[in-house]
Scaffold this motif. Structure first.
Motif, PDB file in Angstrom:
ATOM      1  N   VAL A 153     122.795 101.262 -10.224  1.00  0.00           N
ATOM      2  CA  VAL A 153     124.336 101.628 -10.685  1.00  0.00           C
ATOM      3  C   VAL A 153     125.299 101.249  -9.671  1.00  0.00           C
ATOM      4  CG1 VAL A 153     123.273 103.967  -9.574  1.00  0.00           C
ATOM      5  CG2 VAL A 153     124.242 102.603  -7.561  1.00  0.00           C
ATOM      6  N   PHE A 154     126.952 100.849 -10.098  1.00  0.00           N
ATOM      7  CA  PHE A 154     127.954 100.606  -9.801  1.00  0.00           C
ATOM      8  C   PHE A 154     129.482 101.191  -9.544  1.00  0.00           C
ATOM      9  CE2 PHE A 154     127.772  99.723 -14.129  1.00  0.00           C
ATOM     10  CZ  PHE A 154     128.871  99.527 -14.732  1.00  0.00           C
ATOM     11  N   CYS A 155     130.546 100.897  -8.705  1.00  0.00           N
ATOM     12  CA  CYS A 155     131.291 101.187  -8.565  1.00  0.00           C
ATOM     13  C   CYS A 155     132.253 100.592  -9.085  1.00  0.00           C
ATOM     14  CB  CYS A 155     131.471 102.027  -8.140  1.00  0.00           C
ATOM     15  SG  CYS A 155     133.150 103.249  -7.799  1.00  0.00           S
ATOM     16  N   VAL A 156     132.968 100.561 -10.435  1.00  0.00           N
ATOM     17  CA  VAL A 156     134.596  99.837 -10.445  1.00  0.00           C
ATOM     18  C   VAL A 156     135.369  99.982  -9.456  1.00  0.00           C
ATOM     19  CG1 VAL A 156     135.598  98.716 -12.455  1.00  0.00           C
ATOM     20  CG2 VAL A 156     133.838  99.927 -12.540  1.00  0.00           C
ATOM     21  N   ASN A 157     136.158  99.490  -8.424  1.00  0.00           N
ATOM     22  CA  ASN A 157     137.739  99.166  -8.410  1.00  0.00           C
ATOM     23  C   ASN A 157     139.066  98.841  -8.399  1.00  0.00           C
ATOM     24  OD1 ASN A 157     136.197 100.551  -5.200  1.00  0.00           O
ATOM     25  ND2 ASN A 157     135.170  99.841  -6.059  1.00  0.00           N
ATOM     26  N   VAL A 158     139.688  99.696  -9.316  1.00  0.00           N
ATOM     27  CA  VAL A 158     140.478  99.072  -9.562  1.00  0.00           C
ATOM     28  C   VAL A 158     141.262  98.712  -8.719  1.00  0.00           C
ATOM     29  CG1 VAL A 158     142.473  99.222 -11.816  1.00  0.00           C
ATOM     30  CG2 VAL A 158     140.451  99.671 -11.552  1.00  0.00           C
ATOM     31  N   LEU A 159     142.249  97.169  -8.830  1.00  0.00           N
ATOM     32  CA  LEU A 159     142.632  97.382  -7.910  1.00  0.00           C
ATOM     33  C   LEU A 159     144.310  97.454  -7.804  1.00  0.00           C
ATOM     34  CD1 LEU A 159     140.691  93.467  -5.679  1.00  0.00           C
ATOM     35  CD2 LEU A 159     140.832  96.707  -5.165  1.00  0.00           C
ATOM     36  N   GLY A 160     145.243  97.699  -7.023  1.00  0.00           N
ATOM     37  CA  GLY A 160     146.493  97.795  -6.766  1.00  0.00           C
ATOM     38  C   GLY A 160     147.030  96.692  -6.698  1.00  0.00           C
ATOM     39  N   ALA A 161     148.312  96.481  -6.836  1.00  0.00           N
ATOM     40  CA  ALA A 161     149.081  95.130  -6.483  1.00  0.00           C
ATOM     41  C   ALA A 161     149.288  95.305  -5.207  1.00  0.00           C
ATOM     42  CB  ALA A 161     150.968  95.865  -6.937  1.00  0.00           C
ATOM     43  N   ASP A 162     149.157  95.427  -3.755  1.00  0.00           N
ATOM     44  CA  ASP A 162     149.127  95.282  -2.248  1.00  0.00           C
ATOM     45  C   ASP A 162     148.073  94.702  -2.258  1.00  0.00           C
ATOM     46  OD1 ASP A 162     147.836  97.477  -2.487  1.00  0.00           O
ATOM     47  OD2 ASP A 162     148.784  98.661  -0.387  1.00  0.00           O
ATOM     48  N   GLN A 163     146.380  94.470  -2.812  1.00  0.00           N
ATOM     49  CA  GLN A 163     144.611  93.716  -2.831  1.00  0.00           C
ATOM     50  C   GLN A 163     144.243  92.662  -3.213  1.00  0.00           C
ATOM     51  OE1 GLN A 163     143.697  97.852  -4.301  1.00  0.00           O
ATOM     52  NE2 GLN A 163     143.178  98.371  -2.558  1.00  0.00           N
ATOM     53  N   SER A 164     145.809  92.402  -3.498  1.00  0.00           N
ATOM     54  CA  SER A 164     145.117  90.454  -3.501  1.00  0.00           C
ATOM     55  C   SER A 164     144.054  90.072  -2.575  1.00  0.00           C
ATOM     56  CB  SER A 164     146.378  89.634  -3.914  1.00  0.00           C
ATOM     57  OG  SER A 164     147.266  89.816  -2.788  1.00  0.00           O
ATOM     58  N   GLU A 165     145.111  90.279  -1.066  1.00  0.00           N
ATOM     59  CA  GLU A 165     143.892  89.890  -0.331  1.00  0.00           C
ATOM     60  C   GLU A 165     142.472  90.073  -0.236  1.00  0.00           C
ATOM     61  OE1 GLU A 165     144.175  86.979   1.503  1.00  0.00           O
ATOM     62  OE2 GLU A 165     146.536  86.658   0.444  1.00  0.00           O
ATOM     63  N   LEU A 166     142.951  91.875  -1.041  1.00  0.00           N
ATOM     64  CA  LEU A 166     140.969  92.005  -0.649  1.00  0.00           C
ATOM     65  C   LEU A 166     140.306  91.430  -1.893  1.00  0.00           C
ATOM     66  CD1 LEU A 166     139.400  94.012   0.380  1.00  0.00           C
ATOM     67  CD2 LEU A 166     139.910  95.989  -1.418  1.00  0.00           C
ATOM     68  N   CYS A 167     141.337  90.606  -2.930  1.00  0.00           N
ATOM     69  CA  CYS A 167     140.292  90.261  -4.126  1.00  0.00           C
ATOM     70  C   CYS A 167     139.869  89.009  -3.875  1.00  0.00           C
ATOM     71  CB  CYS A 167     141.425  90.128  -5.498  1.00  0.00           C
ATOM     72  SG  CYS A 167     140.639  89.284  -6.508  1.00  0.00           S
TER      73      CYS A 167
END
Length: 246
Positions: A153-167
């Motif tokens: 299983v997996f979950c796709v998390n679509v990142l928001g504009a303020d989440q570049s550091e999380l990426c």
């Protein structure tokens, strides 16, 4: 290459039911059996070693970099640990009634599957409306993919504009990517749903196909939603992060 494109999901209905019920199995006392076998790395080159590649790799990357994409983090839950073995001791006739406190104990070793898995992924797309399917691409050399395959299983998390550091955090190999990262379990599979993401798509693995040096992972959507507020997406273009401008 068509002959090399194979489906690695077990086709029997029992395995499909096991994939859908992965979250329940992880709450048990044994590790769930793999739903998808992580592919080995056979030679799938279309160009022989003594031939010239039709396209220079640097040129390929530069040209394709003009295609702007969103950014996602693909996550999968930790698997339930196997029960710890009972303490054992070699037979000793000289001590027929040993003190239980003196029995040697075997400390359990930590396994990567004891922790959730995740990696940053640009190569993601919707695939089908009926049935609802999505797809992402992952490199064959990925060390995270086998863990996702074992989870099924997996979950796709679509990142928001303020989440570049999380990426950037999830783009690093070998680190504890989830340390200090707020998340909760997705409703269908229990995969980590990252706090603040613009959207999330909760999936079971439907099929896996080969695609050169990558794998094409198809997921059947079990649940999905948005972050609540209108969160602008994080974009990636020509090697840089960006965001939409009004």
């Amino acid at each position: 290459m068509a002959a090399a494109a194979v489906r690695y999901l077990k086709a029997d209905t029992g395995s499909r039911a096991a994939a859908t019920d992965a979250a329940d199995r992880r709450r048990g006392t044994t590790i769930a059996q793999p739903v998808v076998e992580a592919l080995p790395r056979p030679d799938l080159r279309c160009v022989g070693e003594n031939e010239r590649a039709p396209v220079d790799q640097a040129t390929f990357r530069r040209v394709l970099g003009n295609f702007a994409t969103g950014v996602t983090v693909i996550t999968a839950p930790a698997l339930a640990p196997a029960p710890a073995p009972a303490p054992t001791r070699a037979a000793d006739d000289s001590d027929p009634d040993p003190d239980p406190t003196e029995l040697p104990t075997q400390l359990p070793t930590e396994h990567p599957d004891d922790h959730p898995a995740g990696f940053a992924c640009q190569s993601f797309s919707s695939l089908s409306l009926d049935p609802p399917l999505v797809a992402f691409m992952v490199g064959r050399t990925s060390t995270t993919w086998p863990r996702i395959a074992r989870a099924g299983v997996f979950c796709v998390n679509v990142l928001g504009a303020d989440q570049s550091e999380l990426c950037r955090r999830f783009a690093v190999s070998g680190a504890d990517k989830f340390a200090g990262v707020a998340h909760d379990p997705a409703p269908a599979t229990g995969s980590p749903r990252l706090t603040g993401a613009a959207a999330w798509i909760d999936c079971t693995i439907h099929a896996v196909h080969t695609g050169g040096d990558h794998l094409i992972v198809v997921g059947r959507v079990e649940a999905l939603g948005t972050g609540g507020e209108a969160v602008p997406p994080l974009l990636f273009h020509r090697g840089r992060f960006g965001e939409l401008r009004a």
